[in-house]
Every structure is written in C-alpha cells, then in structure tokens.
Design an enzyme around this catalytic site. Structure first.
Site, PDB file in Angstrom:
ATOM      1  N   ASP A  66       0.789  -1.225   0.000  1.00 45.85           N
ATOM      2  CA  ASP A  66       0.000   0.000   0.000  1.00 45.85           C
ATOM      3  C   ASP A  66       0.824   1.279   0.000  1.00 45.85           C
ATOM      4  O   ASP A  66       0.435   2.271  -0.627  1.00 45.85           O
ATOM      5  CB  ASP A  66      -0.956   0.001   1.204  1.00 45.85           C
ATOM      6  CG  ASP A  66      -2.149  -0.918   0.979  1.00 45.85           C
ATOM      7  OD1 ASP A  66      -2.323  -1.397  -0.155  1.00 45.85           O
ATOM      8  OD2 ASP A  66      -2.905  -1.164   1.949  1.00 45.85           O
ATOM      9  N   VAL A 151      -6.953   3.444   1.680  1.00 45.64           N
ATOM     10  CA  VAL A 151      -6.324   2.866   0.497  1.00 45.64           C
ATOM     11  C   VAL A 151      -7.337   1.917  -0.146  1.00 45.64           C
ATOM     12  O   VAL A 151      -7.510   0.781   0.293  1.00 45.64           O
ATOM     13  CB  VAL A 151      -5.031   2.109   0.854  1.00 45.64           C
ATOM     14  CG1 VAL A 151      -4.304   1.662  -0.419  1.00 45.64           C
ATOM     15  CG2 VAL A 151      -4.116   2.984   1.698  1.00 45.64           C
ATOM     16  N   TYR A 154      -9.917  -0.222   2.257  1.00 42.02           N
ATOM     17  CA  TYR A 154      -9.584  -0.240   3.684  1.00 42.02           C
ATOM     18  C   TYR A 154      -9.257   1.150   4.208  1.00 42.02           C
ATOM     19  O   TYR A 154      -8.636   1.968   3.516  1.00 42.02           O
ATOM     20  CB  TYR A 154      -8.380  -1.155   3.945  1.00 42.02           C
ATOM     21  CG  TYR A 154      -8.751  -2.510   4.516  1.00 42.02           C
ATOM     22  CD1 TYR A 154      -9.073  -2.663   5.857  1.00 42.02           C
ATOM     23  CD2 TYR A 154      -8.773  -3.645   3.713  1.00 42.02           C
ATOM     24  CE1 TYR A 154      -9.412  -3.897   6.394  1.00 42.02           C
ATOM     25  CE2 TYR A 154      -9.108  -4.894   4.229  1.00 42.02           C
ATOM     26  CZ  TYR A 154      -9.423  -5.009   5.571  1.00 42.02           C
ATOM     27  OH  TYR A 154      -9.766  -6.234   6.082  1.00 42.02           O
ATOM     28  N   HIS A 211      -2.440  -8.642   6.634  1.00 39.26           N
ATOM     29  CA  HIS A 211      -1.948  -7.263   6.736  1.00 39.26           C
ATOM     30  C   HIS A 211      -0.611  -7.331   7.476  1.00 39.26           C
ATOM     31  O   HIS A 211      -0.576  -7.736   8.646  1.00 39.26           O
ATOM     32  CB  HIS A 211      -2.903  -6.372   7.526  1.00 39.26           C
ATOM     33  CG  HIS A 211      -4.286  -6.282   6.967  1.00 39.26           C
ATOM     34  ND1 HIS A 211      -4.692  -5.284   6.124  1.00 39.26           N
ATOM     35  CD2 HIS A 211      -5.371  -7.081   7.149  1.00 39.26           C
ATOM     36  CE1 HIS A 211      -5.963  -5.465   5.803  1.00 39.26           C
ATOM     37  NE2 HIS A 211      -6.398  -6.552   6.412  1.00 39.26           N
ATOM     38  N   ASP A 220      17.675   6.360  18.867  1.00 43.26           N
ATOM     39  CA  ASP A 220      18.931   6.945  19.349  1.00 43.26           C
ATOM     40  C   ASP A 220      18.816   7.025  20.865  1.00 43.26           C
ATOM     41  O   ASP A 220      18.474   8.067  21.419  1.00 43.26           O
ATOM     42  CB  ASP A 220      19.160   8.340  18.762  1.00 43.26           C
ATOM     43  CG  ASP A 220      19.690   8.307  17.343  1.00 43.26           C
ATOM     44  OD1 ASP A 220      19.937   7.201  16.831  1.00 43.26           O
ATOM     45  OD2 ASP A 220      19.843   9.379  16.747  1.00 43.26           O
TER      46      ASP A 220
END
Length: 418
Positions: A66, A151, A154, A211, A220
C-alpha cells in the site's frame, strides 16, 4: 514539519507522500538530570503488505504494497472533528508535491490531542499495615498523534501515543470495507470447493488475506551509538536439591554483533528485545535502553518462492537491525511498484554488516491474518493492534513517581471514602 512539546516530551511531526505521518527527534525530559534525552531519531510506517489468498486467475495478482504502490500520504483523508478526533484536538494540514510540482494540501491530515480514557498510570494499596488505609493512585494522561489513510477499500487509523512514563505506544486500527467477490452460493451447505474465504452474505465471499505493517524505528537511545540485545528467557533445572522447586527461568543476554545475529522470529522462543547505549550505564550498573514490546504475532504463510513473498521478503522476520544508511528508507525498495525483490531489506542484510555500538535502525513487522466473518460486513468494526517502545533502565527509577494526585471530588454513587 511541526515541533510539539507536551509534558516531558519534545518531538517533531511531519508529513510524507509515501509514509504519511513521520515522528522525529523525540526526546524526553529527565527531571533528575535536568535535560532532554534523545529516544527516537525517526519513526514511521514504511510498508503495508496485503496479500489476498485467492490464487485464481481473477485474483492471484491482488497482493498489494500500500505505501510503495499507492502512498499513505497520497491516500491520507481529512480528519473529522469530534468523530475521528475528540473535541480537544488540534488539527494540522499536510502538503506534498503534486505531479506538476505544485504543493497539494491535505486539510486536517493529522490531529494531536490529550487522551484521558480512565486508564491508570500507577497505583498501590498497602494492606500489610493493620489499621491503616494507604492508597495511592495516579490517573494516566497521554498525548496522541493520529492520521487516517484510506487505500481503496480499507481505512487505516495510525496513532503515536506519548506517555509521561517514557513509553511510546504505536497503534493501528483496521476498518472499512472487505475485498469481496461474487459467487452463486447463498448458504454454506452449497459450498463443495475451496472458495478462499467466508460466505458473508448471499452471493458474497470475503476473501482471506493478511496485513503486514513494517515500521522503520531509528532509535537513538541517549545518543546515536547503540547496540541490539536479545535477552533470552531460558528454563533452568534446579541442581543439587537446593530447593523444593524443579525449575525456573533466567535471562541469558546476547548482544548482536552483525545483522544476521539480529534477525528475530518472535514465535520461535521467548525473548525480550532491547536497544541499549553500551557507552552509558545507570548508577547501579545497568545499560541504558529501550525495549520493544511486540504486538500481534502473525508470520507470512506464503512459501518463500511465491512471487509476492519474494517481493515482501522483509516480512519473513519480525525484527531486523541494520546500520543506518540514508539510502535504506523503504524495506521493499525505492520503487516498490517495479520491484522484483532485488532491492529489499532482505537483500541489504545479506552484507551482514557490523551493528554493535553503531547508529542502528530497527525494522519491526506486525501482522494480522484476517479470516473474514459476518460481523465484518458490510463495513468492518475497527480491528486494533499495536506495539510499545518502553524505557528499560533508561531512568534511575519510576519517572512519574512524583506526579501529583488528582483533586478528590464527591461522587453521589461512590461509597468509598477518599
């Protein structure tokens, strides 16, 4: 890019045509050290692999990537006040470069709001002291950054939640409309073959699918030079009859030296995954770190030689760790729509580079196997998942211990005395 400061957090929010929401330069203020300490250089969802499980001629090609093929930023939808976000939310617009080079505006691309959902930050009731009623409770308030991308069929709700305790919770919600196909069946008793899904309504099959959400997490931890530690939980037998117990578990830690050492399939054995700063310790001697608490554990079930899985080979392991490389931003390759699987995270990692005490990136994949059910039709109630980045010996003690208690109010239906 927007700079956000809330409670003890300071971070940046930005918008990208491919990734959508990006969180960067996230630091938390340490009251004891009187300074902000870096946690996350950059974090974002980098790919969403959705292979459908129907191999027939009409469906076999429906194996979507996607972000690389459509773009989460391009698919971002304006958020609706008081529905997508609560009434106390602040909204921000997003911009990306259109095909003509001109900026395209996405109104209300994301929202930021304080969340009070009746959750508890910490509590304790002391029962060991006779005659005393000692109870301390602190309610939790967190800050949420949210966006929604639609998208095709969905809708995906993406949250980044910042907690005063130092945790970052990343949430995802799946909703919208299922991929369905028409059939002649009106009852399951009529089905005599594999239909690759579930009968959801008359003449309607919801097709099985996955999915897999892969995140780029450039941690960091109190500095850019970090190491990746696998704290394996191993069962030990009690020896020499020193205890009535027969066994216990203990932690056996190993620091990954190279990329191959850091590949993890979470279902194989119990392990805690920690990014540490090997150059800094607490006063008690523990390495300063942040731990990944995984979410939904679902691994790919496609065979390694299946073309969609060759393209999506970066989902084979739940966790990968690589040294930072500015050209390695997308696990599926720079041009995902043209990928043949020759420019993916799985290929880069074959160089087996050194990752100990380096500027490293953690790639984490969270997966869902979706077997449709009738409650998913015609519009699916939201299915939620997520993971957490949690401080592990980052602070000398509980950083929210001194949070002030709430003001007590009289509740007409509450019989407990304050």
């Amino acid at each position: 890019m927007h700079s956000s400061m809330w409670a003890n957090w300071d971070f940046h929010v930005s918008f990208d045509a491919r990734a959508g929401l990006i969180i960067s330069l996230a630091s938390i203020y340490d009251l004891k050290k009187h300074k902000f300490r870096r946690v996350l250089y950059k974090g974002y969802l980098l790919e969403l692999f959705v292979p459908c499980m129907d191999p027939t001629e009409e469906w076999y090609y429906k194996t979507f990537f996607d972000l690389g093929e459509f773009g989460f930023g391009l698919c971002t939808v304006p958020l609706q006040p008081s529905a997508d976000c609560p009434s106390n939310a602040v909204f921000m617009d997003g911009y990306y470069a259109g095909q003509d080079g001109k900026p395209v505006k996405v109104s209300n691309a994301f929202c930021i709001f304080e969340q009070e959902a009746g959750r508890i930050m910490w509590r304790h009731t002391e029962l060991a002291i006779l005659g005393e009623n000692i109870r301390e409770v602190r309610p939790e308030v967190s800050l949420v950054v949210r966006m929604v991308a639609t998208v095709g069929n969905y809708d995906y709700v993406l949250d980044w939640e910042f907690k005063p305790s130092g945790s970052i919770k990343v949430g995802v919600g799946l909703t919208g409309i299922l991929e369905v196909k028409g059939v002649s069946y009106t009852h399951t008793s009529q089905i005599k073959e594999d239909v690759y899904g579930t009968l959801l309504a008359h003449n309607t099959i919801g097709v099985n699918h996955d999915h897999f959400l892969t995140y780029h997490l450039d941690l960091d931890v109190d500095g850019y030079a970090n190491s990746f530690v696998k704290a394996n939980l191993e069962t030990k037998r009690v020896k020499d009859n020193i205890s009535p117990r027969k066994s216990y578990w203990t932690v056996v830690s190993e620091t990954a030296k190279t990329e191959s050492d850091a590949k993890v399939q979470l279902r194989s054995k119990p392990v805690e995954l920690i990014v540490v700063n090997p150059n800094k310790k607490t006063k008690l001697g523990n390495y300063i770190g942040y731990r990944l608490i995984p979410g939904s554990l679902s691994s790919p079930l496609l065979s390694d030689d299946d073309y969609p899985q060759i393209r999506g080979a970066f989902t084979k392991y739940d966790v990968w760790v690589t040294p930072y490389n500015k050209s390695e931003k997308w696990a599926g390759g720079l041009y995902m729509d043209q990928s043949r699987g020759d420019d993916t995270l799985a290929i880069w990692s074959q160089r087996n580079r050194e990752i100990e005490n380096k500027d490293i990136v953690l790639w984490y994949t969270m997966g869902f196997h979706h077997v449709p059910c009738q409650e998913d039709f015609p519009v699916m109630p939201i299915l939620s998942g997520g993971f957490e980045l949690r401080p592990t010996n980052f602070f000398d003690r509980n950083p929210v211990l001194k949070t002030k208690p709430p003001t007590h109010e009289k509740w007409s239906n509450c019989t407990t005395k304050s």
